[in-house]
Structure formats: structure tokens, C-alpha cells
Write a protein that holds these residues in place. Structure first.
Motif, PDB file in Angstrom:
ATOM      1  N   ASP A 195       0.802  -1.211   0.000  1.00 53.96           N
ATOM      2  CA  ASP A 195       0.000   0.000   0.000  1.00 53.96           C
ATOM      3  C   ASP A 195       0.837   1.264   0.000  1.00 53.96           C
ATOM      4  O   ASP A 195       0.342   2.357  -0.199  1.00 53.96           O
ATOM      5  CB  ASP A 195      -0.937   0.026   1.210  1.00 53.96           C
ATOM      6  N   GLU A 196       2.144   1.127   0.266  1.00 57.18           N
ATOM      7  CA  GLU A 196       2.993   2.307   0.303  1.00 57.18           C
ATOM      8  C   GLU A 196       3.566   2.656  -1.065  1.00 57.18           C
ATOM      9  O   GLU A 196       4.409   3.529  -1.191  1.00 57.18           O
ATOM     10  CB  GLU A 196       4.132   2.099   1.314  1.00 57.18           C
ATOM     11  N   SER A 197       3.150   1.976  -2.101  1.00 55.25           N
ATOM     12  CA  SER A 197       3.511   2.376  -3.453  1.00 55.25           C
ATOM     13  C   SER A 197       2.653   3.577  -3.844  1.00 55.25           C
ATOM     14  O   SER A 197       1.753   3.973  -3.117  1.00 55.25           O
ATOM     15  CB  SER A 197       3.289   1.220  -4.426  1.00 55.25           C
ATOM     16  N   MET A 198       2.910   4.129  -4.993  1.00 57.73           N
ATOM     17  CA  MET A 198       2.157   5.310  -5.409  1.00 57.73           C
ATOM     18  C   MET A 198       0.785   4.912  -5.939  1.00 57.73           C
ATOM     19  O   MET A 198       0.662   4.067  -6.812  1.00 57.73           O
ATOM     20  CB  MET A 198       2.915   6.095  -6.473  1.00 57.73           C
ATOM     21  N   VAL A 199      -0.235   5.545  -5.422  1.00 58.15           N
ATOM     22  CA  VAL A 199      -1.609   5.304  -5.837  1.00 58.15           C
ATOM     23  C   VAL A 199      -2.196   6.615  -6.341  1.00 58.15           C
ATOM     24  O   VAL A 199      -2.152   7.624  -5.642  1.00 58.15           O
ATOM     25  CB  VAL A 199      -2.469   4.769  -4.673  1.00 58.15           C
ATOM     26  N   THR A 200      -2.744   6.604  -7.551  1.00 61.39           N
ATOM     27  CA  THR A 200      -3.325   7.805  -8.143  1.00 61.39           C
ATOM     28  C   THR A 200      -4.831   7.648  -8.245  1.00 61.39           C
ATOM     29  O   THR A 200      -5.323   6.613  -8.697  1.00 61.39           O
ATOM     30  CB  THR A 200      -2.748   8.049  -9.554  1.00 61.39           C
ATOM     31  N   LEU A 201      -5.540   8.664  -7.824  1.00 61.93           N
ATOM     32  CA  LEU A 201      -6.990   8.687  -7.983  1.00 61.93           C
ATOM     33  C   LEU A 201      -7.316   9.234  -9.367  1.00 61.93           C
ATOM     34  O   LEU A 201      -7.048  10.391  -9.674  1.00 61.93           O
ATOM     35  CB  LEU A 201      -7.618   9.562  -6.902  1.00 61.93           C
ATOM     36  N   ILE A 202      -7.911   8.404 -10.229  1.00 58.90           N
ATOM     37  CA  ILE A 202      -8.221   8.805 -11.601  1.00 58.90           C
ATOM     38  C   ILE A 202      -9.618   9.395 -11.699  1.00 58.90           C
ATOM     39  O   ILE A 202      -9.843  10.388 -12.383  1.00 58.90           O
ATOM     40  CB  ILE A 202      -8.086   7.592 -12.550  1.00 58.90           C
ATOM     41  N   ASP A 203     -10.580   8.786 -11.037  1.00 57.63           N
ATOM     42  CA  ASP A 203     -11.956   9.287 -11.054  1.00 57.63           C
ATOM     43  C   ASP A 203     -12.635   8.891  -9.754  1.00 57.63           C
ATOM     44  O   ASP A 203     -12.499   7.757  -9.312  1.00 57.63           O
ATOM     45  CB  ASP A 203     -12.726   8.706 -12.247  1.00 57.63           C
ATOM     46  N   GLY A 204     -13.363   9.813  -9.145  1.00 51.96           N
ATOM     47  CA  GLY A 204     -14.043   9.530  -7.885  1.00 51.96           C
ATOM     48  C   GLY A 204     -13.444  10.313  -6.746  1.00 51.96           C
ATOM     49  O   GLY A 204     -12.931  11.416  -6.925  1.00 51.96           O
ATOM     50  N   SER A 205     -13.472   9.738  -5.553  1.00 55.88           N
ATOM     51  CA  SER A 205     -13.019  10.446  -4.358  1.00 55.88           C
ATOM     52  C   SER A 205     -12.210   9.531  -3.464  1.00 55.88           C
ATOM     53  O   SER A 205     -12.398   8.309  -3.462  1.00 55.88           O
ATOM     54  CB  SER A 205     -14.220  10.978  -3.568  1.00 55.88           C
ATOM     55  N   TRP A 206     -11.312  10.133  -2.702  1.00 53.15           N
ATOM     56  CA  TRP A 206     -10.672   9.401  -1.620  1.00 53.15           C
ATOM     57  C   TRP A 206     -11.701   9.138  -0.527  1.00 53.15           C
ATOM     58  O   TRP A 206     -12.672   9.884  -0.393  1.00 53.15           O
ATOM     59  CB  TRP A 206      -9.518  10.209  -1.031  1.00 53.15           C
ATOM     60  N   ASN A 207     -11.476   8.115   0.257  1.00 51.74           N
ATOM     61  CA  ASN A 207     -12.283   7.849   1.436  1.00 51.74           C
ATOM     62  C   ASN A 207     -11.678   8.566   2.642  1.00 51.74           C
ATOM     63  O   ASN A 207     -10.477   8.853   2.658  1.00 51.74           O
ATOM     64  CB  ASN A 207     -12.325   6.340   1.728  1.00 51.74           C
ATOM     65  N   PRO A 208     -12.469   8.838   3.666  1.00 55.63           N
ATOM     66  CA  PRO A 208     -11.914   9.429   4.884  1.00 55.63           C
ATOM     67  C   PRO A 208     -10.784   8.565   5.433  1.00 55.63           C
ATOM     68  O   PRO A 208     -10.887   7.336   5.487  1.00 55.63           O
ATOM     69  CB  PRO A 208     -13.105   9.458   5.846  1.00 55.63           C
ATOM     70  N   GLY A 209      -9.687   9.203   5.796  1.00 61.84           N
ATOM     71  CA  GLY A 209      -8.564   8.488   6.383  1.00 61.84           C
ATOM     72  C   GLY A 209      -7.530   8.006   5.397  1.00 61.84           C
ATOM     73  O   GLY A 209      -6.461   7.529   5.798  1.00 61.84           O
ATOM     74  N   GLU A 210      -7.815   8.116   4.089  1.00 63.83           N
ATOM     75  CA  GLU A 210      -6.845   7.662   3.100  1.00 63.83           C
ATOM     76  C   GLU A 210      -5.774   8.714   2.824  1.00 63.83           C
ATOM     77  O   GLU A 210      -4.748   8.402   2.212  1.00 63.83           O
ATOM     78  CB  GLU A 210      -7.551   7.280   1.797  1.00 63.83           C
ATOM     79  N   GLY A 211      -6.017   9.939   3.228  1.00 65.89           N
ATOM     80  CA  GLY A 211      -5.007  10.971   3.079  1.00 65.89           C
ATOM     81  C   GLY A 211      -5.306  12.021   2.047  1.00 65.89           C
ATOM     82  O   GLY A 211      -4.826  13.145   2.136  1.00 65.89           O
ATOM     83  N   GLY A 212      -6.105  11.691   1.042  1.00 67.16           N
ATOM     84  CA  GLY A 212      -6.473  12.660   0.022  1.00 67.16           C
ATOM     85  C   GLY A 212      -7.775  13.348   0.373  1.00 67.16           C
ATOM     86  O   GLY A 212      -8.481  12.946   1.308  1.00 67.16           O
ATOM     87  N   PRO A 213      -8.133  14.398  -0.374  1.00 70.22           N
ATOM     88  CA  PRO A 213      -9.372  15.115  -0.074  1.00 70.22           C
ATOM     89  C   PRO A 213     -10.615  14.306  -0.432  1.00 70.22           C
ATOM     90  O   PRO A 213     -10.665  13.652  -1.468  1.00 70.22           O
ATOM     91  CB  PRO A 213      -9.262  16.368  -0.948  1.00 70.22           C
ATOM     92  N   VAL A 214     -11.595  14.316   0.432  1.00 68.47           N
ATOM     93  CA  VAL A 214     -12.884  13.689   0.153  1.00 68.47           C
ATOM     94  C   VAL A 214     -13.707  14.696  -0.633  1.00 68.47           C
ATOM     95  O   VAL A 214     -13.980  15.796  -0.157  1.00 68.47           O
ATOM     96  CB  VAL A 214     -13.605  13.296   1.460  1.00 68.47           C
ATOM     97  N   THR A 215     -14.074  14.348  -1.850  1.00 69.83           N
ATOM     98  CA  THR A 215     -14.737  15.296  -2.740  1.00 69.83           C
ATOM     99  C   THR A 215     -16.102  14.794  -3.176  1.00 69.83           C
ATOM    100  O   THR A 215     -16.385  13.603  -3.119  1.00 69.83           O
ATOM    101  CB  THR A 215     -13.883  15.549  -3.997  1.00 69.83           C
ATOM    102  N   THR A 216     -16.936  15.707  -3.613  1.00 63.44           N
ATOM    103  CA  THR A 216     -18.224  15.365  -4.208  1.00 63.44           C
ATOM    104  C   THR A 216     -18.183  15.790  -5.659  1.00 63.44           C
ATOM    105  O   THR A 216     -17.955  16.953  -5.965  1.00 63.44           O
ATOM    106  CB  THR A 216     -19.384  16.087  -3.492  1.00 63.44           C
ATOM    107  N   GLN A 217     -18.360  14.833  -6.555  1.00 66.37           N
ATOM    108  CA  GLN A 217     -18.286  15.115  -7.984  1.00 66.37           C
ATOM    109  C   GLN A 217     -19.670  15.178  -8.602  1.00 66.37           C
ATOM    110  O   GLN A 217     -20.548  14.399  -8.241  1.00 66.37           O
ATOM    111  CB  GLN A 217     -17.496  14.017  -8.707  1.00 66.37           C
ATOM    112  N   PRO A 218     -19.869  16.064  -9.562  1.00 67.92           N
ATOM    113  CA  PRO A 218     -21.101  15.993 -10.342  1.00 67.92           C
ATOM    114  C   PRO A 218     -21.053  14.757 -11.237  1.00 67.92           C
ATOM    115  O   PRO A 218     -19.986  14.360 -11.693  1.00 67.92           O
ATOM    116  CB  PRO A 218     -21.061  17.282 -11.175  1.00 67.92           C
ATOM    117  N   ASN A 219     -22.206  14.127 -11.448  1.00 70.31           N
ATOM    118  CA  ASN A 219     -22.280  12.951 -12.310  1.00 70.31           C
ATOM    119  C   ASN A 219     -21.258  11.881 -11.919  1.00 70.31           C
ATOM    120  O   ASN A 219     -20.425  11.479 -12.725  1.00 70.31           O
ATOM    121  CB  ASN A 219     -22.089  13.353 -13.782  1.00 70.31           C
ATOM    122  N   PRO A 220     -21.304  11.404 -10.685  1.00 70.14           N
ATOM    123  CA  PRO A 220     -20.328  10.384 -10.269  1.00 70.14           C
ATOM    124  C   PRO A 220     -20.572   9.060 -10.977  1.00 70.14           C
ATOM    125  O   PRO A 220     -21.667   8.792 -11.483  1.00 70.14           O
ATOM    126  CB  PRO A 220     -20.592  10.251  -8.770  1.00 70.14           C
TER     127      PRO A 220
END
Length: 352
Positions: A31-56
Motif C-alpha cells: 500500500d505504500e507504493s504510489m496510488v493515483t486517484l483517476i476518477d471519484g473520491s478518496w475515502n476518509p482516512g486515506e489521506g487525500g481530499p474527500v470530494t463530491t463530484q457531479p455525475n459520479p
């Protein structure tokens, strides 16, 4: 553990977040390798921003790439086809209904029923497993769609003839072989793996006799039973891998036509290990990298696993650390990167 490092890259109108968690023992902690969010949102606690997208996205199941580098996405429950380019996602087909319309016309007017995944050929033809319509749909380079394999009605028949006249029963997953000449088909309820020659259009069975059971190692694949062939892929050596969800196992059909179980022993579980010592729980999809390693979307365990043929070892790629998955249903290898369809989190991730 060192502190997480983040990058935020602006592309088009979407935000792609990159999570890199680095420390000395990274090689031992997948899990310590690089992970990129391509579409969607991070979950709480994962370290990235939790976002709300239009048309998810709504339960995406499969992705693949065309020659222009555009990502195509199919949704099972959402019933839509999307295309992602330069960070911007656009709906290009399906209206969310569970139906079967549009053959002969543009993709934008087509509808589907339970798409599980897709495969894109070198000529940019897009093949979609329209699972509950019991067929494979093909979108040509001009954007027009037609049924390529299957009649739209459940059944079994047509081996040796044209795939367009053959019958299938719940086509779960389809995958092109490395040369792009053959399309492998997981024909779930017929308990068979079938192969379509794209040049001739003819179909044949390469594994499974239609009966439910665990195949004996070394048996002729076409004469052996299968539990429930959910996904299929092949490597450059001509090995065809078969993933069984209810069988909780990974099997392989060697070039000589003999079948073997290479990982898992049929029991539910959640452990890494070699060969039959490894355990899966309801695995759903697989893909191969150029070195012949096989990646498994281990659905009920909420993990991505890796099988290394040279050693027989099964390890975990993602899901045991900060980044938590929820019923991942798709894995795709493209240009040195592994793409993960994290279906119940309604997102797509990339692991480098």
C-alpha cells in the motif's frame, strides 16, 4: 512510518490526486507504493481530499484504453459507457436502463443490460460484455454499434460457426490475447471458456464441459468441469488463465490444452502464500502484465492480489493499508501501470 506526501494535478475540469506514502520499508508494504486517484473520491482516512463530484460513476466494472490513450469505462448498474480524456469524463453511450437497443446506429443511442467489462482492439474497435443480454457488442472506429457475438437470448450452441449466430449464457468478462487476434470469453452459466477468432469470426470452447466441478490437474480442459468461470485472460506464452468466483481459485489452461489449478484450493479465505496455500474470497476479474504476472480483483476480500507464475506466490498489491477498497471488480494493465476499478467506492485508481 513517514508522513504521507500529496500532489494535486489539474487536468481539464477534474482534479487528479496523487497519494505517495513513502518510507524505507515501502517494498515490503504494497500500500505504500504510489496510488493515483483517476476518477471519484478518496475515502476518509486515506489521506487525500474527500470530494463530491457531479455525475459520479455508478458501480463501474471495467476499463480499457484506445490508441489515443483515452480510457473507456463501463458501468454494471449505472448502465452507461464513459470516455475519459485529459482528465475530463464524458458519457458516450447507455441511458441507465436495463435494455437492448441501438444496433446499427451510433453508440450514443445504444442501451445495455449489465455490462461487466470491455476490450479494445488495435483498430480501436470496442468490444463490450453486455452480460445480461447474453452477447458481446462491438463499436467500430466510426462510433456505430452492433451485436458481434450472441443472439441476445440465453443458451449454448454454435461452436465451430460464426460467433454472431452462437448462443451464450451470462458473458461475464472478455479479454483479447496479447496479439489481439483472439477474444476470450467467460461464458459463466455455460461453465465454459470460449474463444472467438476475430479474423474468421468463429467461436470454439477451450475449457469446460458444461458440468459443475473442480477440474483435475492435467485433465484435458475441454473435457473438464468448471465451478463458475468468472474471468479470463492470457499471457504471451499462450497460457489462458481462468478465475472462478465460487471456486475461489485461479486456474490455467496450458498451450497443450491441459488445465491446472495454480492458486487457491476452493476454500474461502484471506491469505497470501504459494499455490494452494493462498486463499481468495469471491474473486471477480483478472489481467496479465507483459512479464506474465496475473492480477486478481479479490472482490469479497476487498483486495487486489498478484500471482507470480515463476514462484507460484500470491501477494497483496492494494487494500491492506491506508487505501481501502470496496468490492473491486476490474483490473487492467496498460503501459506499465495497473488500473483498479474500485466498484462499490465508485472510483478508479492507478497503481505504479
Amino acid at each position: 512510518m513517514g508522513k504521507p506526501r500529496f500532489k494535486f494535478l489539474k487536468k481539464g475540469h477534474s482534479l487528479i490526486a496523487v497519494l505517495a506514502i513513502g518510507y524505507a520499508a515501502a517494498a515490503k508494504q504494497p500500500d505504500e507504493s504510489m496510488v493515483t486517484l483517476i476518477d471519484g473520491s478518496w475515502n476518509p482516512g486515506e489521506g487525500g481530499p474527500v470530494t463530491t463530484q457531479p455525475n459520479p460513476l455508478n458501480r463501474p466494472f471495467g476499463v480499457d484504453f484506445d490508441s489515443k490513450g483515452r480510457m473507456w469505462i463501463v458501468e454494471l448498474e449505472g448502465g452507461r459507457v464513459h470516455r475519459l480524456a485529459n482528465g475530463v469524463r464524458k458519457q458516450v453511450g447507455g441511458d441507465g436502463s436495463k435494455s437492448y437497443r441501438g444496433d446499427g446506429g451510433p453508440l450514443g443511442q445504444a442501451t445495455f443490460n449489465g455490462m461487466h467489462n470491455l476490450a479494445i482492439a488495435s483498430d480501436d474497435s470496442v468490444y463490450i460484455a453486455d452480460s445480461w443480454n447474453h452477447c458481446i457488442r462491438r463499436i467500430d472506429a466510426s462510433g456505430r454499434i452492433k451485436t458481434f457475438a450472441g443472439t441476445g437470448k440465453a443458451g449454448f450452441g454454435g461452436d465451430g460457426g460464426l460467433a454472431a449466430k452462437a448462443k451464450f449464457n451470462y458473458i461475464m468478462c472478455i479479454t483479447l490475447n496479447p496479439s489481439g487476434e483472439k477474444l476470450h470469453v467467460a461464458d459463466l452459466k455455460n461453465r465454459r471458456i470460449r474463444e472467438i477468432d476475430l479474423k474468421s469470426g468463429k467461436v470454439r470452447t477451450i475449457a469446460g464441459n458444461g458440468q459443475r466441478g473442480v477440474p483435475k490437474d492435467g485433465a484435458k480442459a475441454t473435457e473438464a468441469p468448471l465451478v463458475d468461470p468468472r474471468a479470463v485472460c492470457s499471457d504471451t506464452a499462450g497460457n489462458v488463465y481462468v478465475l472462478e468466483r465460487g471456486g475461489h481459485a485461479l486456474r490455467v489452461v496450458r498451450p497443450d490444452g491441459r488445465i491446472y489449478t495454480v492458486a487457491g484450493n476452493g476454500e474461502k479465505g484471506n491469505s497470501d502464500g504459494r499455490g494452494s496455500a493462498a486463499r481468495f474470497n469471491g474473486p471477480k476479474h483478472i489481467c496479465a502484465d507483459p512479464a506474465g504476472n496475473i492480477y486478481v480483483a479479490d472482490d469479497v476480500n476487498h483486495l487486489i492480489r498478484k500471482y507470480e507464475p515463476k514462484t507460484g506466490e500470491v501477494s497483496t498489491v492494494l487494500g491492506r493499508g491506508k487505501v481501502k477498497l470496496s468490492k473491486p471488480h476490474g483490473v487492467t494493465w496498460d503501459k506499465g501501470k495497473l488500473y483498479i476499478v474500485d466498484s462499490s467506492n465508485h472510483r478508479i485508481l492507478r497503481v505504479e
